[in-house]
Write a protein that holds these residues in place. Structure first.
Motif, PDB file in Angstrom:
ATOM      1  N   THR A 132       0.832  -1.203   0.000  1.00  0.00           N
ATOM      2  CA  THR A 132       0.000   0.000   0.000  1.00  0.00           C
ATOM      3  C   THR A 132       0.866   1.253   0.000  1.00  0.00           C
ATOM      4  N   ALA A 133       1.975   1.236   0.735  1.00  0.00           N
ATOM      5  CA  ALA A 133       2.860   2.399   0.845  1.00  0.00           C
ATOM      6  C   ALA A 133       3.828   2.541  -0.322  1.00  0.00           C
ATOM      7  N   TYR A 134       3.952   1.505  -1.151  1.00  0.00           N
ATOM      8  CA  TYR A 134       4.943   1.523  -2.229  1.00  0.00           C
ATOM      9  C   TYR A 134       4.658   2.681  -3.180  1.00  0.00           C
ATOM     10  N   PRO A 135       5.636   3.552  -3.445  1.00  0.00           N
ATOM     11  CA  PRO A 135       5.405   4.686  -4.342  1.00  0.00           C
ATOM     12  C   PRO A 135       5.106   4.210  -5.768  1.00  0.00           C
ATOM     13  N   ALA A 136       4.097   4.820  -6.381  1.00  0.00           N
ATOM     14  CA  ALA A 136       3.696   4.412  -7.730  1.00  0.00           C
ATOM     15  C   ALA A 136       3.223   5.626  -8.517  1.00  0.00           C
ATOM     16  N   SER A 137       3.408   5.572  -9.838  1.00  0.00           N
ATOM     17  CA  SER A 137       2.949   6.634 -10.733  1.00  0.00           C
ATOM     18  C   SER A 137       1.474   6.507 -11.069  1.00  0.00           C
ATOM     19  N   GLY A 138       0.925   5.336 -10.854  1.00  0.00           N
ATOM     20  CA  GLY A 138      -0.483   5.085 -11.161  1.00  0.00           C
ATOM     21  C   GLY A 138      -0.862   3.728 -10.618  1.00  0.00           C
ATOM     22  N   PRO A 139      -2.063   3.256 -10.931  1.00  0.00           N
ATOM     23  CA  PRO A 139      -2.478   1.932 -10.461  1.00  0.00           C
ATOM     24  C   PRO A 139      -1.552   0.851 -11.013  1.00  0.00           C
ATOM     25  N   TRP A 140      -1.313  -0.146 -10.197  1.00  0.00           N
ATOM     26  CA  TRP A 140      -0.469  -1.266 -10.598  1.00  0.00           C
ATOM     27  C   TRP A 140      -1.252  -2.228 -11.482  1.00  0.00           C
ATOM     28  N   THR A 141      -0.582  -2.755 -12.485  1.00  0.00           N
ATOM     29  CA  THR A 141      -1.148  -3.835 -13.292  1.00  0.00           C
ATOM     30  C   THR A 141      -0.277  -5.066 -13.105  1.00  0.00           C
ATOM     31  N   PHE A 142      -0.916  -6.228 -13.166  1.00  0.00           N
ATOM     32  CA  PHE A 142      -0.234  -7.504 -12.980  1.00  0.00           C
ATOM     33  C   PHE A 142      -0.704  -8.435 -14.084  1.00  0.00           C
ATOM     34  N   ASP A 143       0.192  -8.783 -14.996  1.00  0.00           N
ATOM     35  CA  ASP A 143      -0.132  -9.667 -16.117  1.00  0.00           C
ATOM     36  C   ASP A 143       0.547 -11.009 -15.878  1.00  0.00           C
ATOM     37  N   LEU A 144      -0.255 -11.998 -15.485  1.00  0.00           N
ATOM     38  CA  LEU A 144       0.270 -13.344 -15.230  1.00  0.00           C
ATOM     39  C   LEU A 144       0.605 -13.982 -16.572  1.00  0.00           C
ATOM     40  N   ARG A 145       1.900 -14.089 -16.865  1.00  0.00           N
ATOM     41  CA  ARG A 145       2.350 -14.620 -18.158  1.00  0.00           C
ATOM     42  C   ARG A 145       2.552 -16.126 -18.154  1.00  0.00           C
ATOM     43  N   ARG A 146       2.921 -16.673 -16.972  1.00  0.00           N
ATOM     44  CA  ARG A 146       3.229 -18.103 -16.916  1.00  0.00           C
ATOM     45  C   ARG A 146       3.018 -18.600 -15.499  1.00  0.00           C
ATOM     46  N   ILE A 147       2.486 -19.803 -15.405  1.00  0.00           N
ATOM     47  CA  ILE A 147       2.334 -20.455 -14.108  1.00  0.00           C
ATOM     48  C   ILE A 147       2.661 -21.935 -14.297  1.00  0.00           C
ATOM     49  N   VAL A 148       3.613 -22.422 -13.507  1.00  0.00           N
ATOM     50  CA  VAL A 148       4.020 -23.830 -13.568  1.00  0.00           C
ATOM     51  C   VAL A 148       4.233 -24.304 -12.133  1.00  0.00           C
ATOM     52  N   GLY A 149       4.227 -25.610 -11.963  1.00  0.00           N
ATOM     53  CA  GLY A 149       4.492 -26.086 -10.624  1.00  0.00           C
ATOM     54  C   GLY A 149       4.323 -27.573 -10.480  1.00  0.00           C
ATOM     55  N   GLU A 150       4.524 -28.013  -9.258  1.00  0.00           N
ATOM     56  CA  GLU A 150       4.358 -29.410  -8.889  1.00  0.00           C
ATOM     57  C   GLU A 150       3.876 -29.445  -7.451  1.00  0.00           C
ATOM     58  N   GLY A 151       2.763 -30.109  -7.225  1.00  0.00           N
ATOM     59  CA  GLY A 151       2.216 -30.194  -5.878  1.00  0.00           C
ATOM     60  C   GLY A 151       1.877 -28.823  -5.332  1.00  0.00           C
ATOM     61  N   ASP A 152       2.426 -28.510  -4.148  1.00  0.00           N
ATOM     62  CA  ASP A 152       2.137 -27.226  -3.510  1.00  0.00           C
ATOM     63  C   ASP A 152       3.174 -26.158  -3.839  1.00  0.00           C
ATOM     64  N   GLN A 153       4.054 -26.425  -4.808  1.00  0.00           N
ATOM     65  CA  GLN A 153       5.084 -25.482  -5.244  1.00  0.00           C
ATOM     66  C   GLN A 153       4.685 -24.907  -6.607  1.00  0.00           C
ATOM     67  N   ILE A 154       4.458 -23.603  -6.655  1.00  0.00           N
ATOM     68  CA  ILE A 154       4.009 -22.936  -7.878  1.00  0.00           C
ATOM     69  C   ILE A 154       5.000 -21.827  -8.215  1.00  0.00           C
ATOM     70  N   VAL A 155       5.326 -21.665  -9.500  1.00  0.00           N
ATOM     71  CA  VAL A 155       6.197 -20.587  -9.961  1.00  0.00           C
ATOM     72  C   VAL A 155       5.418 -19.748 -10.958  1.00  0.00           C
ATOM     73  N   THR A 156       5.491 -18.416 -10.778  1.00  0.00           N
ATOM     74  CA  THR A 156       4.818 -17.521 -11.714  1.00  0.00           C
ATOM     75  C   THR A 156       5.795 -16.510 -12.293  1.00  0.00           C
ATOM     76  N   GLU A 157       5.509 -16.134 -13.530  1.00  0.00           N
ATOM     77  CA  GLU A 157       6.183 -15.015 -14.189  1.00  0.00           C
ATOM     78  C   GLU A 157       5.102 -13.965 -14.402  1.00  0.00           C
ATOM     79  N   VAL A 158       5.295 -12.785 -13.820  1.00  0.00           N
ATOM     80  CA  VAL A 158       4.278 -11.744 -13.870  1.00  0.00           C
ATOM     81  C   VAL A 158       4.903 -10.437 -14.334  1.00  0.00           C
TER      82      VAL A 158
END
Length: 128
Positions: A54-80
């Motif tokens: 919430t406190a992180y300085p920003a020029s505008g609203p943040w966008t998050f584009d989930l490009r990739r999600i991979v994993g095994e069991g309870d371990q997940i890796v994302t590229e955003v």
């Protein structure tokens, strides 16, 4: 990868895109830890996670584009892809899911760099 683990991670990133980081923190365990190995920082607890974002300085609203999600069991890796309109960055996040919540994130923020001249004979650079 576990369907439940994948679901909670997708919901987390969707909540992050709302820019309501207190809502996003509800996808984290009470004893959540976020590790940033590049700086050595550790964020402990969902409240600190929400407050920091919430406190992180920003020029505008943040966008998050989930490009990739991979994993095994309870371990997940994302590229955003993440942006506030001026800053454009990529986060590679390793998530550990416990139950139906994220207990640990280990996150890397790779910096872009200029392609070395010596490789120019073997690589193609994007146009633009």
């Amino acid at each position: 990868m576990s369907a439940a683990a994948q679901t909670v991670v997708r919901r987390f990133w969707k909540a992050m895109a709302s820019n309501d980081f207190h809502v996003a923190s509800l996808y984290l365990t009470e004893d959540f830890r976020l590790q940033w190995p590049q700086s050595g920082e550790i964020v402990e607890g969902r409240e600190n996670f929400a407050a920091l974002n919430t406190a992180y300085p920003a020029s505008g609203p943040w966008t998050f584009d989930l490009r990739r999600i991979v994993g095994e069991g309870d371990q997940i890796v994302t590229e955003v892809a993440i942006s506030d309109g001026d800053l454009h960055a990529t986060a590679i996040t390793f998530h550990t899911v416990r139950g139906e919540l994220i207990a640990l994130q280990r996150e890397f923020w790779p910096d872009p760099f200029e392609a070395p001249e010596w490789r120019r004979g073997w690589v193609r650079l994007p146009s633009g």
